[in-house]
Design an enzyme around this catalytic site. Sequence first.
Site, PDB file in Angstrom:
ATOM      1  N   GLU A   1      10.163   2.312  10.420  1.00 52.60           N
ATOM      2  CA  GLU A   1      11.234   3.280  10.133  1.00 52.60           C
ATOM      3  C   GLU A   1      10.554   4.634  10.093  1.00 52.60           C
ATOM      4  O   GLU A   1       9.688   4.869   9.258  1.00 52.60           O
ATOM      5  CB  GLU A   1      11.908   2.919   8.796  1.00 52.60           C
ATOM      6  CG  GLU A   1      13.341   3.383   8.709  1.00 52.60           C
ATOM      7  CD  GLU A   1      13.454   4.860   8.391  1.00 52.60           C
ATOM      8  OE1 GLU A   1      13.845   5.635   9.291  1.00 52.60           O
ATOM      9  OE2 GLU A   1      13.125   5.258   7.276  1.00 52.60           O
TER      10      GLU A   1
ATOM     11  N   CYS B   1      14.116  11.276   5.626  1.00 48.51           N
ATOM     12  CA  CYS B   1      14.228  10.963   7.057  1.00 48.51           C
ATOM     13  C   CYS B   1      15.638  11.269   7.517  1.00 48.51           C
ATOM     14  O   CYS B   1      15.890  11.507   8.684  1.00 48.51           O
ATOM     15  CB  CYS B   1      13.983   9.487   7.314  1.00 48.51           C
ATOM     16  SG  CYS B   1      12.486   8.924   6.608  1.00 48.51           S
TER      17      CYS B   1
ATOM     18  N   GLU C   1      10.934  17.151  13.794  1.00 49.78           N
ATOM     19  CA  GLU C   1      11.193  16.880  12.381  1.00 49.78           C
ATOM     20  C   GLU C   1      10.318  17.804  11.524  1.00 49.78           C
ATOM     21  O   GLU C   1       9.089  17.779  11.616  1.00 49.78           O
ATOM     22  CB  GLU C   1      10.886  15.417  12.058  1.00 49.78           C
ATOM     23  CG  GLU C   1      11.272  15.075  10.628  1.00 49.78           C
ATOM     24  CD  GLU C   1      11.031  13.605  10.286  1.00 49.78           C
ATOM     25  OE1 GLU C   1       9.939  13.104  10.583  1.00 49.78           O
ATOM     26  OE2 GLU C   1      11.941  12.993   9.697  1.00 49.78           O
TER      27      GLU C   1
ATOM     28  N   LYS D   1       0.875  -1.185   0.000  1.00 46.82           N
ATOM     29  CA  LYS D   1       0.000   0.000   0.000  1.00 46.82           C
ATOM     30  C   LYS D   1       0.908   1.230   0.000  1.00 46.82           C
ATOM     31  O   LYS D   1       1.445   1.634   1.020  1.00 46.82           O
ATOM     32  CB  LYS D   1      -0.879  -0.027   1.250  1.00 46.82           C
ATOM     33  CG  LYS D   1      -2.170   0.796   1.168  1.00 46.82           C
ATOM     34  CD  LYS D   1      -1.990   2.250   0.809  1.00 46.82           C
ATOM     35  CE  LYS D   1      -2.198   3.200   1.945  1.00 46.82           C
ATOM     36  NZ  LYS D   1      -1.863   4.599   1.573  1.00 46.82           N
TER      37      LYS D   1
END
Length: 527
Positions: free
Chosen positions: A278, A312, A414, A204
């Site tokens: 992750e 990331c 972040e 997905k």
Amino acid sequence: MSQAQKALKKTNKRGNGNSAARGAQQSRAVVKTYRNFIGGKWVASASGETFENKNPADTRDVVGRFPLSMAEDVERAIDAAANAARGWRSMPAPRRAEILFRLGEILIRRKEQYAQEMTREMGKVLKETGGDVQEAIDCTYFTAGEGRRLHGYTTPAEMPDKFAMCVRQPVGLCGLITPWNFPMAIPSWKLIPALVCGNTVVLKPAEDTPLSSFNLVEACEEASIPAGVVNLVTGYGEAGASLTNHKDVRLISFTGSTETGRIVASTCADRNAICSLEMGGKNVIVVHEDAEVDLAVEGAVWGAFGTSGQRCTASSRLVVHKKIYKQFVKKLVERARSLRVGNGADAQVEMGPVINADAVHKIMGYIEVGQREDKAKLACGGNRLTTGEHAHGYFIEPTVFTDVAPDMRIAQEEIFGPVTAVIPFDTLDEAIEIANGVRYGLSASVYTKDVNLAFHAMNEMYTGIVYINSPTIGAEVHLPFGGTKATGNGHREAGTQVLDVFSEWKSVYVDYSSKLQRAQIDSIEPQ
Ligand code: UN1
């Protein structure tokens, strides 16, 4: 966008050249409708509904319409994967790997086409989308090679006439939920090891970049991966949640935001499913006083503004020694100001748009936060670009905050955009404390010529990846990828370590003594 789409919550995170503009214009004329891939067939969503995939550099350009999948579609894909499981797991691993090598060849042949399509759906510049496809190729070749290894081991048993060994077995049906920032590389990091280990999968992909996953899965079909082994369902959070919740899905491998990852983890915990996560990063480059400043600036620009900061691994903190601070900041700001921002399809462009309107909102929000907290200075950038060639896309200037305090929100959270925070330091131990002083632990870098300092820093950085004299981005597929703390849950992708995610250990004892030998109880007398 349909009402149903609006109601759904998203789960995954993550100079317009004339030719690029013309491409956008032409493609507006014909919009292709794509399908899910279930049990070896290309099928529409059960409801027949679709969603639009738009070019973030020019939202008038609709890249394609993709199935808006719901629980029913996911259920069908899971059934198909379950039906294909026995055949695939019983094919010897070296044979499975041969098919994957064929897949690698197809990816090589189509690299350019895939890169162009990826730039159109995701925005990053062509060189980078070429790199993304290359990473999928590297992953395919490297991991297919593991099909002839998949080592277990033998070891002496405690008893005479007894043999002991351990072997890998596939975990079963895997649900792969992937982000938009590496739309082919990250699906490949999950898909290829899952397949080589003998699992069947339902993929997905993020709703912003379904085309690159479509391309990958279409290539799997062409490589003759048997029907039902790889299934693709496109859609929003509803589809991801149905996959995560389904009792027959043994493993979820997720890359995306820490917030969504936490939901995935607790859902998997409730039904004893394996889950590999992750998630976020707040990566740091430490520039020591003896560093080569030009090299460090070049690395910082690439690390902070490559992929418009949407990695990331992005270098979102630059911790710089006070002795070279002024010089570093001056050069960094000059470079950041000179970066050409625009449509990534234009070869002259150095930084593309960010992914969507939500991303603009979030990033601009952080820029405001940075400006409000009077500890820091906005040294360059800070604006959304909305005129001329930027009028129809999600463009934000490369943004540098200087004199940032390590505890400020822009140095802790972040941002996932082209924003970096420069923080001054005095001693290397102070820099390491700043580096480790965030909730994430993905990637860290140190620029220094002193080998002792480099090794000391390498040892002290509590992250999954450390670079010396290069920025925090650019991991290679044959080394483990992942992070500590809120970045992950202890697993690693890539390398041979990923095999421990997609296979489970089976210990086997063979007693050929023809009598009952009780381990830990029957004593063995030396002869
Ligand atoms: C990511 O941003 O989630 O190391 C992946 C890198 C790339 C992968 C990034 N090879 O920057």
